[in-house]
Design an enzyme around this catalytic site. Structure first.
Site, PDB file in Angstrom:
ATOM      1  N   SER A  14      -3.657  -5.409  -1.294  1.00  0.00           N
ATOM      2  CA  SER A  14      -2.573  -4.815  -2.061  1.00  0.00           C
ATOM      3  C   SER A  14      -1.287  -4.837  -1.257  1.00  0.00           C
ATOM      4  CB  SER A  14      -2.921  -3.364  -2.411  1.00  0.00           C
ATOM      5  OG  SER A  14      -1.788  -2.654  -2.863  1.00  0.00           O
ATOM      6  N   LYS A  15      -0.205  -5.253  -1.894  1.00  0.00           N
ATOM      7  CA  LYS A  15       1.079  -5.291  -1.189  1.00  0.00           C
ATOM      8  C   LYS A  15       1.561  -3.892  -0.830  1.00  0.00           C
ATOM      9  CE  LYS A  15       3.693  -5.590  -5.544  1.00  0.00           C
ATOM     10  NZ  LYS A  15       4.598  -6.426  -6.356  1.00  0.00           N
ATOM     11  N   ARG A  16       1.022  -2.868  -1.500  1.00  0.00           N
ATOM     12  CA  ARG A  16       1.404  -1.492  -1.182  1.00  0.00           C
ATOM     13  C   ARG A  16       0.670  -0.952   0.043  1.00  0.00           C
ATOM     14  NH1 ARG A  16       1.088  -2.066  -6.625  1.00  0.00           N
ATOM     15  NH2 ARG A  16       2.935  -1.545  -7.854  1.00  0.00           N
ATOM     16  N   ARG A  17      -0.449  -1.602   0.393  1.00  0.00           N
ATOM     17  CA  ARG A  17      -1.291  -1.071   1.466  1.00  0.00           C
ATOM     18  C   ARG A  17      -1.493  -2.070   2.603  1.00  0.00           C
ATOM     19  NH1 ARG A  17      -5.600  -0.158  -1.523  1.00  0.00           N
ATOM     20  NH2 ARG A  17      -6.259  -2.321  -1.215  1.00  0.00           N
ATOM     21  N   VAL A  50       0.383  -8.667   3.122  1.00  0.00           N
ATOM     22  CA  VAL A  50      -0.089  -9.734   2.235  1.00  0.00           C
ATOM     23  C   VAL A  50       0.893 -10.896   2.102  1.00  0.00           C
ATOM     24  CG1 VAL A  50      -1.466  -8.107   0.880  1.00  0.00           C
ATOM     25  CG2 VAL A  50       0.858  -8.650   0.146  1.00  0.00           C
TER      26      VAL A  50
END
Length: 458
Positions: free
Chosen positions: A223-226, A229
């Site tokens: 995930s790009k939020r976590r 990436v």
């Protein structure tokens, strides 16, 4: 930023297209203006080029822009309306939920036979078959079957007349002659709907292949939020494009042999989309770093020096530009090349050569400057001072001198080196000590040992 999952998908498409003598098509699906900017498109093109998918290659076609085909999308919807495969609907979500008793059950077909004409605000829905199943022939997942009764009459044009992604995608694939669609498994749920649209428009659907999701060490989808990436972030950190390509090609597929480190041209010839594993692929950053280290060590020395250049100047380098000595760096570069796994690590390996004083690492200092360290430094200082600058100040002679110091102090050479290394370089880990002292020179070496002694014995 270009997701590493998108990069892997692109590489698999590229390999299939080139191996078959076909064409890789880049299409920018830009119908949502809020999510599309010219600079982002430039970023996609440059990211693809970084991993070898270059628009100058004869196998590359595009970029095409979905928004430029809007009229064709609209006409396709009207074509389906004319043959009874689509109808207008004025139901709101609230009305559907009230009739079905749930906002999760989807559309109930209320307007199927109402014969509504177009008016602003009325959506155009595709009429799905009531019976049978839609079988998707997937090169990776076999032949998953979707009961048509479970597929709602889905929207193909919004209330303002603008086509939605599903029909736009199908029409563009038709117009661009797409024969194979290789994409992430999150799109599998769209596929029966798209396949029904292909068939309703009188065309044979393409070959499908839905790639496994890429997960982190906790087996969670990247995930790009976590997670980190973005392909650009890895390249900016000093991962070589060739290493990234090699690693990404093996995320879910393997050449069937023990040797994993291979040039892309070789992987391309070995690649077969049918051999891709349907299970989730683990993005192992440690393994990627190991791959990168192999590629760094394989570089020609001059290529390694050139590759390090961005990390030897601002904003990465902590030293003033005028303090950097290219010739001096080139003398130690071969030593660093065998040790680093990411190019950005080069800065910490050589900063002691170009800073006025070594970095201040409190943890490293505490680890190395234990009781007895001052005595080792005094003895080393005296022994080194007896050597003259020039032929005597070479790694072999420096090693012999410090071996004698370690023997005098009843220590193994490795133990005796620790306080000297930290005094001179500021770090507990780095280039070989004797070569480091040779590169630093007599005067600066003695001055740094004096500074360390002053700190230990104020």
């Amino acid at each position: 930023m270009f997701h590493v999952g998108g990069a892997r998908s692109a590489l698999y498409n590229w390999a299939v297209a080139r191996k078959a003598g076909g064409t890789f098509v880049l299409r920018i699906e830009d119908t949502d203006a809020a999510r599309n900017k010219p600079e982002w498109i430039d970023g996609i093109v440059s990211a693809l080029a970084a991993i070898g998918i270059d628009e100058s290659d004869p196998a590359f076609e595009g970029p095409y822009f979905q928004s430029q085909n809007a009229e064709r999308h609209r006409q396709a919807g009207l074509q389906l309306l004319a043959v009874g495969r689509a109808y207008y609907c004025d139901c709101t979500r609230e009305q559907v939920a009230e009739r079905t008793g749930s906002a999760q059950l989807g559309y109930d077909g209320f307007c199927r036979d109402r014969g509504l004409e177009y008016e602003a605000g009325r959506a155009l829905r595709f009429r799905t078959p009531d019976e049978g199943s839609t079988v998707v022939v997937d090169l990776i997942r076999g032949e998953p079957s979707f009961p048509n009764a479970a597929i709602e009459d889905f929207v193909i044009a919004r209330g303002d007349g603008s086509p939605v992604f599903l029909i736009a995608n199908v029409v563009d694939d038709l117009d661009e002659g797409i024969t194979e669609v290789i994409r992430g498994e999150e799109h599998l749920s769209n596929t029966p709907k798209q396949q029904l649209l292909w068939e309703a428009l009188g065309a044979v659907p393409p070959v499908w292949a839905h790639l496994p999701v890429i997960v982190n060490e906790k087996r969670q989808k990247l995930s790009k939020r976590r997670d980190k990436v973005a392909l650009e972030d890895y390249l900016a950190e000093g991962y070589l494009p060739e290493a990234m390509v090699n690693y990404l090609m093996l995320l879910g597929w393997g050449p069937g042999e023990d040797r994993e480190i291979r040039p892309y041209a070789e992987l391309e010839q070995l690649f077969d989309i049918k051999d891709v594993n349907g299970s989730s692929a683990f993005f192992d950053v440690k393994k990627l770093a190991a791959f990168n280290g192999e590629y760094i060590r394989a570089l020609d020395p001059a290529a390694f020096v050139a590759a390090c250049a961005p990390w030897l100047r601002a904003p990465h380098a902590p030293w003033p530009a005028e303090s950097f000595d290219q010739a001096l760096f080139e003398t130690v570069a071969p030593l660093a090349q065998t040790r680093i796994t990411v190019l950005s690590e080069i800065t910490a390996y050589v900063d002691f050569l170009f800073l006025d004083r070594p970095v201040d690492d409190e943890a490293g200092w505490a680890k190395a400057m234990k009781p007895g360290a001052a005595g080792i430094l005094r003895d080393a200082r005296a022994a080194l001072a007896a050597l003259a600058e020039g032929p005597s100040w070479r790694a072999e002679g420096l090693k012999a001198v410090l071996e004698a110091v370690s023997e005098k102090n009843g220590l193994k050479l490795g133990k005796a080196q620790a306080p000297i290394r930290v005094a001179v370089t500021g770090r507990t880990v780095g280039l070989p000590l004797f070569e480091s002292l040779q590169a630093l020179g007599r005067a600066r070496t003695l001055a740094r040992i004096d500074a360390a002694l002053a700190r230990l014995e104020p």
